[in-house]
Design an enzyme around this catalytic site. Sequence first.
Site, PDB file in Angstrom:
ATOM      1  N   TYR A 124       0.812  -1.219   0.000  1.00 35.65           N
ATOM      2  CA  TYR A 124       0.000   0.000   0.000  1.00 35.65           C
ATOM      3  C   TYR A 124       0.849   1.275   0.000  1.00 35.65           C
ATOM      4  O   TYR A 124       0.753   2.095   0.909  1.00 35.65           O
ATOM      5  CB  TYR A 124      -0.951  -0.008   1.197  1.00 35.65           C
TER       6      TYR A 124
ATOM      7  N   TYR B  17     -11.783  -7.976   7.049  1.00 37.31           N
ATOM      8  CA  TYR B  17     -10.675  -7.998   6.074  1.00 37.31           C
ATOM      9  C   TYR B  17     -10.377  -9.445   5.706  1.00 37.31           C
ATOM     10  O   TYR B  17     -10.182 -10.290   6.587  1.00 37.31           O
ATOM     11  CB  TYR B  17      -9.401  -7.342   6.640  1.00 37.31           C
TER      12      TYR B  17
ATOM     13  N   ASP C 109     -12.391 -17.265   8.900  1.00 44.79           N
ATOM     14  CA  ASP C 109     -11.071 -16.824   8.440  1.00 44.79           C
ATOM     15  C   ASP C 109     -10.182 -16.633   9.670  1.00 44.79           C
ATOM     16  O   ASP C 109     -10.227 -15.592  10.331  1.00 44.79           O
ATOM     17  CB  ASP C 109     -11.224 -15.529   7.631  1.00 44.79           C
TER      18      ASP C 109
ATOM     19  N   LYS D 109      -0.758 -16.908   7.649  1.00 49.17           N
ATOM     20  CA  LYS D 109       0.132 -16.086   8.474  1.00 49.17           C
ATOM     21  C   LYS D 109       1.079 -16.882   9.392  1.00 49.17           C
ATOM     22  O   LYS D 109       2.194 -17.146   8.996  1.00 49.17           O
ATOM     23  CB  LYS D 109      -0.688 -15.050   9.234  1.00 49.17           C
TER      24      LYS D 109
HETATM   25  C1  LIG Z   1      -3.702 -11.159   6.258  1.00 51.81           C
HETATM   26  C2  LIG Z   1      -5.075 -11.698   6.132  1.00 51.81           C
HETATM   27  C3  LIG Z   1      -5.546 -12.258   4.923  1.00 51.81           C
HETATM   28  C4  LIG Z   1      -4.722 -12.265   3.663  1.00 51.81           C
HETATM   29  O1  LIG Z   1      -3.555 -12.987   3.778  1.00 51.81           O
HETATM   30  P1  LIG Z   1      -2.317 -12.706   2.776  1.00 51.81           P
HETATM   31  O2  LIG Z   1      -1.326 -13.759   3.137  1.00 51.81           O
HETATM   32  O3  LIG Z   1      -1.868 -11.302   3.048  1.00 51.81           O
HETATM   33  O4  LIG Z   1      -2.859 -12.871   1.393  1.00 51.81           O
HETATM   34  C5  LIG Z   1      -6.815 -12.782   4.919  1.00 51.81           C
HETATM   35  N1  LIG Z   1      -7.597 -12.757   6.008  1.00 51.81           N
HETATM   36  C6  LIG Z   1      -7.176 -12.234   7.179  1.00 51.81           C
HETATM   37  C7  LIG Z   1      -8.080 -12.268   8.362  1.00 51.81           C
HETATM   38  C8  LIG Z   1      -5.910 -11.672   7.276  1.00 51.81           C
HETATM   39  O5  LIG Z   1      -5.507 -11.121   8.433  1.00 51.81           O
END
Ligand SMILES: *Cc1c(COP(=O)(O)O)cnc(C)c1O
Length: 426
Positions: A20, A147, A248, A277
Amino acid sequence: MHKELAIDIEFDQRHIWHPYTSTINPLPCYPVTSANGVYITLEDGTQLIDGMASWWSAIHGYSHPHLTAVAKNQLDKMSHVMFGGITHQPAVDLCKKLVSMTPQGLDTVFLADSGSVAVEVALKMALQYWHAKGQSRAKFLTLRHGYHGDTFAAMSVTDPDNSMHSLYKDFVPEHIFADSPQCGFRDEWNEDDINDFSEKLAQHHQQIAAVILEPIVQGAGGMRLYHPTYLCRVRELCDNYGVLLIADEIAVGFGRTGKLFACDHANISPDIMCVGKALTGGYMTLSATITHKKIADTICSGDAGCFMHGPTFMGNPLACAVANASLEILEQNQWQQQVASIEEQLAAELPPIAALDKVKQVRWLGAIGVIELHQPVNMVEIQQAFVNAGVWIRPFGKLVYIMPPYIITSTQLSCLTQAIYKVLNT
Ligand SMILES: *Cc1c(COP(=O)(O)O)cnc(C)c1O
């Protein structure tokens, strides 16, 4: 003596995009040469205590001896081999662990390359599931302030204001957004909190393939910590209407909130779960989308006869081996005590920060500390101030937040909270 610096920052500023960033007004970048434990070392030798775990990922700290040894050992065998028609020990070992660690019923694993791709895969699973059942359901229900990543489908279920849906309106399908939860994690539960979600589901359930949300912690969309009962209600409502639930857990999975998975705060099991992550302990990119065999079998009973996805680097052995080693460290169960201690210390050291004029609210859960300000920060100034204070903390907008490696000591954590106090008290 003036030490010669090797990293060509001028080239970087002129030719390289960072997350960004603008090419017209590139923000300053700090050149890093190594990282060890909770310390990030800058090119000039400065050591910073890391408060970010490189965006939730480096849970065991940097250059962890076990992870590094496993990576080196795997490199000597093979770094990569295609996953089509081939399998290998690192993938099988990792998926066994994922099946046994994740909430009940999640037993079928798709290995993907990044968090965003894991989300794309989850959304495709939901679409293929309903297609195979002969129902056309193409909408997703999600939450404001959510997100889920930067790729198109992930962006389409990310908060429309934060991800600029207006800018991409011809490309991003329109999904359904419910109000984000207002009840905080420790507030008294207010049944009205679920009303908007409940009404939207009641109204649109016949078109909704799945609900997708971040359990308990809305991360990059605002660092909001919400009430476990909200998640219980979502599970109940999805069951009542026969809609799939995608959790997620990419940011919060693997202990960050004090439970192994954030879903555990509500004792629920989603139909599909995304992790990423921290999966490799922050060593490299790898993610997974995990579902139930029954859902997987339904997907594969449809016209396509298979699940329609398969990235080139799927099941990368090097990443799988390191992820497996990271999960081994978690299995030793020290993370529980570590995260509990961090939480206890945040509970003691964040409230005094709330007394500062600039601060609107402080909140914490597990190894996550959040300071919400009245006004957005000046990034360039505050970043330099934190570096001057010997810490690596990267705010965004009105949020100064930390999610340090679990191995941080109480002295090091105090350095983080004291630096925040000092920097915000100006
Ligand atoms: C960081 C994140 C993503 C995306 O993961 P990337 O490895 O950056 O593509 C998706 N969902 C959540 C909740 C995140 O924190």
